[in-house]
Design an enzyme around this catalytic site. Structure first.
Site, mmCIF file in Angstrom:
data_model
loop_
_atom_site.group_PDB
_atom_site.id
_atom_site.type_symbol
_atom_site.label_atom_id
_atom_site.label_comp_id
_atom_site.label_asym_id
_atom_site.label_seq_id
_atom_site.Cartn_x
_atom_site.Cartn_y
_atom_site.Cartn_z
ATOM 1 N N GLY A 225 2.676 4.254 5.181
ATOM 2 C CA GLY A 225 1.723 5.341 5.356
ATOM 3 C C GLY A 225 0.377 4.842 5.833
ATOM 4 O O GLY A 225 -0.252 5.436 6.724
ATOM 5 N N THR A 226 -0.096 3.732 5.258
ATOM 6 C CA THR A 226 -1.359 3.127 5.692
ATOM 7 C C THR A 226 -1.253 2.655 7.128
ATOM 8 O O THR A 226 -2.172 2.852 7.942
ATOM 9 C CB THR A 226 -1.722 1.942 4.776
ATOM 10 N N GLU B 115 -1.360 5.633 9.553
ATOM 11 C CA GLU B 115 -2.736 6.102 9.763
ATOM 12 C C GLU B 115 -3.533 5.120 10.619
ATOM 13 O O GLU B 115 -4.311 5.521 11.488
ATOM 14 C CB GLU B 115 -3.439 6.304 8.424
ATOM 15 N N GLU C 25 6.616 10.359 5.937
ATOM 16 C CA GLU C 25 5.718 11.377 5.398
ATOM 17 C C GLU C 25 5.980 12.715 6.081
ATOM 18 O O GLU C 25 6.526 12.775 7.180
ATOM 19 C CB GLU C 25 4.254 10.968 5.622
#
Length: 296
Positions: free
Chosen positions: A68-69, A72, A272
């Protein structure tokens, strides 16, 4: 002096990210980088930090966290003329992108690998107006996978996705999908469409064994007829790398894809929750440079 930015998610890796920041900083400073350190506090922070790095002419960005990091972080490179090289310290439960690049999943070893002077140009995907590193899933089963809890991901890793997927596969509603790709069209009922850039999806490194991180292709799987028996054989095919050969799976590669449906269907992007259909997907060949282990 060269500029490097560390983007760290303090909640990743059982909240162990902070202890690795100093190690990464030491390695970068030994390579004569001036280092900036940014910790994420909420959604979108990593994107904002990476965007600042691009606009500021930063030479290197290090992502410390999970998929997820990383997702982004790469989105901070969207439409930027200058894109820094990317280094990765994987702290998530799955770490598909790191697996595909053969990076160590041990944080200490991954940090040592940041000292490598070897880079690899890697494809990224674009879904509507966002970038993705690994996979897009669409269909009722994709929605079920989005519901896998963070607790289950931490406890079970890849098995959390397999357990949830097999549990919901038979009961999942098949959606009437229309998939247009490179001048061709697939239409039919399906509970799951997968578009993968790498061989590793949900921690299963053999889901798409033909996929290479720089082949300029999106590897697509459409699951059709589902039954209790098929769910078991599909699971076996997934584990052994034969999913594309399953009799109830249609497989193709493409560079540009549009997926639509007459029903309301959401997607899962890099693990996600993603946008609802319709979606436009394309590949950006060899779009970023990633530090990879030194060849021996």
């Amino acid at each position: 002096m060269r500029q490097a930015m560390i983007i760290s998610n303090p909640s990743s890796g059982k909240e162990e990210a902070q202890q690795y920041v100093a190690q990464v900083q030491a390695i970068l400073e030994s390579q004569q980088y001036q280092v900036m350190i940014n910790e994420t506090a909420g959604e979108g922070d990593a994107t904002s930090y990476c965007l600042d790095a691009c606009k500021g002419g930063c030479d290197l960005v290090i992502s410390i966290g999970g998929d997820g990091t990383l997702h982004e972080t790469i989105n901070g490179m969207m439409d930027q003329k200058h894109r820094p090289r990317l280094g990765i310290v994987p702290l998530g439960t799955v770490n598909d992108f790191a697996r595909a690049l053969h990076l160590s999943l041990d944080p200490d070893e991954a940090i040592k690998q940041l000292g490598s002077d070897q880079v690899r140009k890697v494809d990224l995907g674009k879904i509507n107006e966002r970038l993705f590193a690994n996979v897009v899933a669409a269909g009722s089963l994709a929605e079920a996978l989005s519901s896998v809890s963070s607790e289950d991901k931490s406890k079970l890793g890849s098995l959390a996705y397999l357990r949830e997927g097999l549990k919901d596969l038979v009961s999942s509603h098949a959606n009437p999908l229309k998939i247009e790709y490179d001048g061709m069209t697939w239409e039919g009922e399906s509970p799951l469409f997968l578009a993968a850039l790498t061989n590793s999806v949900g921690g299963f490194e053999k889901l798409s064994p033909d996929a290479v991180v720089d082949d300029g292709l999106i590897h697509c799987f459409v699951i059709r007829n589902i039954s209790v028996f098929n769910s078991l054989t599909l699971g076996t095919s997934l584990l052994f790398g034969h999913l594309k050969d399953h009799k109830d799976v249609d497989y193709f590669t493409a560079k540009d894809i549009r997926v639509s449906c007459t029903e309301s269907v959401r997607t899962n992007v890099d693990g996600e929750e993603g946008p609802a259909l319709p979606i436009q997907i394309s590949v950006l060949p060899q779009h970023i440079e990633v530090i990879v282990p030194q060849e021996t």
